[in-house]
Design an enzyme around this catalytic site. Structure first.
Site, short mmCIF file in Angstrom:
data_model
loop_
_atom_site.label_atom_id
_atom_site.label_comp_id
_atom_site.label_asym_id
_atom_site.label_seq_id
_atom_site.Cartn_x
_atom_site.Cartn_y
_atom_site.Cartn_z
N ARG A 46 -12.82 0.58 -0.21
CA ARG A 46 -11.34 0.61 -1.01
C ARG A 46 -11.37 1.96 0.14
O ARG A 46 -10.16 2.16 -0.83
CB ARG A 46 -12.46 0.31 -2.19
CG ARG A 46 -11.19 1.19 -3.52
CD ARG A 46 -11.85 0.49 -4.39
NE ARG A 46 -12.92 0.32 -4.59
CZ ARG A 46 -14.01 1.27 -5.09
NH1 ARG A 46 -13.15 2.15 -5.18
NH2 ARG A 46 -15.46 0.98 -5.70
N ASP A 170 12.18 3.18 -5.40
CA ASP A 170 11.45 1.81 -4.31
C ASP A 170 12.53 1.57 -3.83
O ASP A 170 13.89 1.19 -3.52
CB ASP A 170 12.17 0.70 -5.73
CG ASP A 170 11.40 -0.62 -4.93
OD1 ASP A 170 11.22 -1.09 -3.52
OD2 ASP A 170 10.94 -1.57 -5.59
C1 LIG Z 1 9.31 -8.27 -4.32
C2 LIG Z 1 10.17 -6.25 -4.65
C3 LIG Z 1 8.85 -6.35 -5.73
C4 LIG Z 1 7.23 -6.15 -5.64
O1 LIG Z 1 6.72 -6.73 -4.44
P1 LIG Z 1 5.73 -7.95 -4.78
O2 LIG Z 1 5.18 -6.97 -3.28
O3 LIG Z 1 6.28 -9.13 -4.50
O4 LIG Z 1 4.80 -7.58 -4.90
C5 LIG Z 1 9.25 -4.73 -5.87
N1 LIG Z 1 10.00 -4.34 -5.91
C6 LIG Z 1 11.38 -4.35 -5.50
C7 LIG Z 1 12.56 -3.87 -4.84
C8 LIG Z 1 11.04 -6.55 -4.82
O5 LIG Z 1 11.75 -6.99 -4.03
#
Ligand SMILES: *Cc1c(COP(=O)(O)O)cnc(C)c1O
Length: 382
Positions: A46, A170
């Site tokens: 982990r 993100d």
């Molecule tokens: C899909 C997505 C997520 C979440 O990711 P997962 O791998 O499905 O948990 C977060 N941000 C964006 C922009 C996404 O497209």
């Protein structure tokens, strides 16, 4: 070294014993010590795993950060980063946001006493108005999902720095091949690696990259403490996918530009959302990224066209994800954005005529033909 080369080299020359050209999968959960106070650097999986570590070093280098962390999903990565905040803290967030992130913030983290204000981050004055004494962070998606709006990442991160807020971007839609937010001043970048980085719709994963030693240590603590880490087999699959990222992104982008142009001229399509089509967005995107990516959204003439259109598709899949080699169309209202309240969806422009298209790497003519046929059938059958 160029990014194309760095991507291909992931895991190469990392295993000196056998010279394996891709790094092996280490399933061991525990690592033997030769004596008290001695360690190979691996104790318990982990905390650190050799396969995962190769991936983490690769993403840190690609994003230009100091440390990388691989998580079991994109949501696990976001949840881990949110562990930096405490009860009473407030964050400013992109208005047009991935639905799962909105759900995590509003349905879970508000119960822990963290609050969020959703703002169109293109308007820096609106960001300033949303600030409160207890604001501690800003969470950015650019381009946004699903309306492909572009935030000036440098401007937002500069404002965050002045106010002492942590800036989190993100970068799922762009990937480090096209956009590196840390270079624009962000503190943390995260990914749903399930999308473009993996690229083949076969691995669920999330990645975090941090800048600076203090922040890296705090996130390392959270990663180990929360424990939503990526398994070694999935780390290996993700590295295999990442080796071809440059080639895939180039084809995704060429295809998306061709499809966007086709849809914009189509009589049954009302509006196309693609950063290159919007003057302001295009200018900012050209400054902070080296491309427009492979995502677009479009609005058809009537909501009644949507069900027959989705049924008529033969090449493009009606499915809920993005970033893979296969083309996917998603219906945000009932799928990715179903958890966002209707009033916010309306404010943003996510209506019942909006479709999101993750343009794959097929031959673009097959995609265009599939869309054209399905749009005409949808008009006849509505
Ligand atoms: C899909 C997505 C997520 C979440 O990711 P997962 O791998 O499905 O948990 C977060 N941000 C964006 C922009 C996404 O497209």
């Amino acid at each position: 070294m160029y990014r194309e080369t760095k991507l291909v080299q992931i895991g190469k020359s990392k295993e000196p014993v056998t010279g394996a050209v891709n790094f092996p999968v280490y399933y061991a959960t525990a690592y033997q010590h030769t004596g008290l106070g001695e360690s190979t650097g691996y104790d318990y999986t982990r905390t650190a795993n050799p396969t995962r570590r190769v991936l983490e070093e690769a993403i840190a280098e690609l994003e230009g950060g100091d440390a990388g962390f691989a998580c079991s999903s994109g949501m696990a990565a976001i949840k881990t980063v949110m562990g930096l905040f405490s009860q009473g803290d407030h964050l400013i967030v992109s208005l047009d946001l991935y639905g799962g992130t909105y759900r995590l913030f509003e349905e879970l983290l508000t119960r822990y006493g963290i609050s969020f204000t959703y703002v169109d981050l293109r308007d820096i004055e609106e960001v300033k108005r949303a600030a409160r004494p207890e604001t501690k962070g800003i969470f950015v998606e650019s381009p946004t999902n699903p309306l492909m709006r572009v935030t000036d990442i440098s401007a937002v991160c500069a404002l965050a720095r002045t106010n002492g807020w942590l800036s989190i971007v993100d970068n799922t839609f762009m990937t480090p091949y096209l956009q590196r937010p840390l270079e624009s001043g962000a503190d943390i970048v995260l990914h749903s690696a399930t999308k473009y980085l993996g690229g083949h719709n076969d691995v669920l994963a999330g990645l975090i990259v941090t800048r600076g030693q203090d922040l890296s240590e705090r996130v390392a603590f959270l990663h180990n403490t929360i424990g939503a880490v990526l398994g070694p087999q999935d780390a290996w699959l993700l590295m295999r996918g990442m080796k071809t990222l440059a080639l895939r992104m180039e084809r995704h982008e060429e295809n998306a530009a061709a499809v966007a142009g086709f849809l914009q001229e189509h009589p049954l399509v009302e509006e196309v959302f693609y950063p290159a089509f919007h003057e302001r967005d295009r200018e900012i995107q050209e400054q902070q990224a080296s491309g427009f990516g492979g995502m677009l959204s479009f609005r058809v003439k009537s909501p009644e066209m949507v069900p027959p259109l989705l049924r008529s598709l033969q090449v493009i899949a009606f499915a809920e994800s993005l970033g893979g080699v296969e083309s996917f169309i998603t219906y945000p209202v009932t799928q990715t954005h179903a958890d966002i309240p209707e009033e916010i969806r309306k404010q943003v422009g996510v209506c019942d005529r909006l479709l999101r298209f993750s343009v794959g790497i097929e031959h673009r003519e097959d995609l265009i033909r599939d869309l054209d046929r399905s749009l005409h059938l949808a008009q006849q059958q509505q």
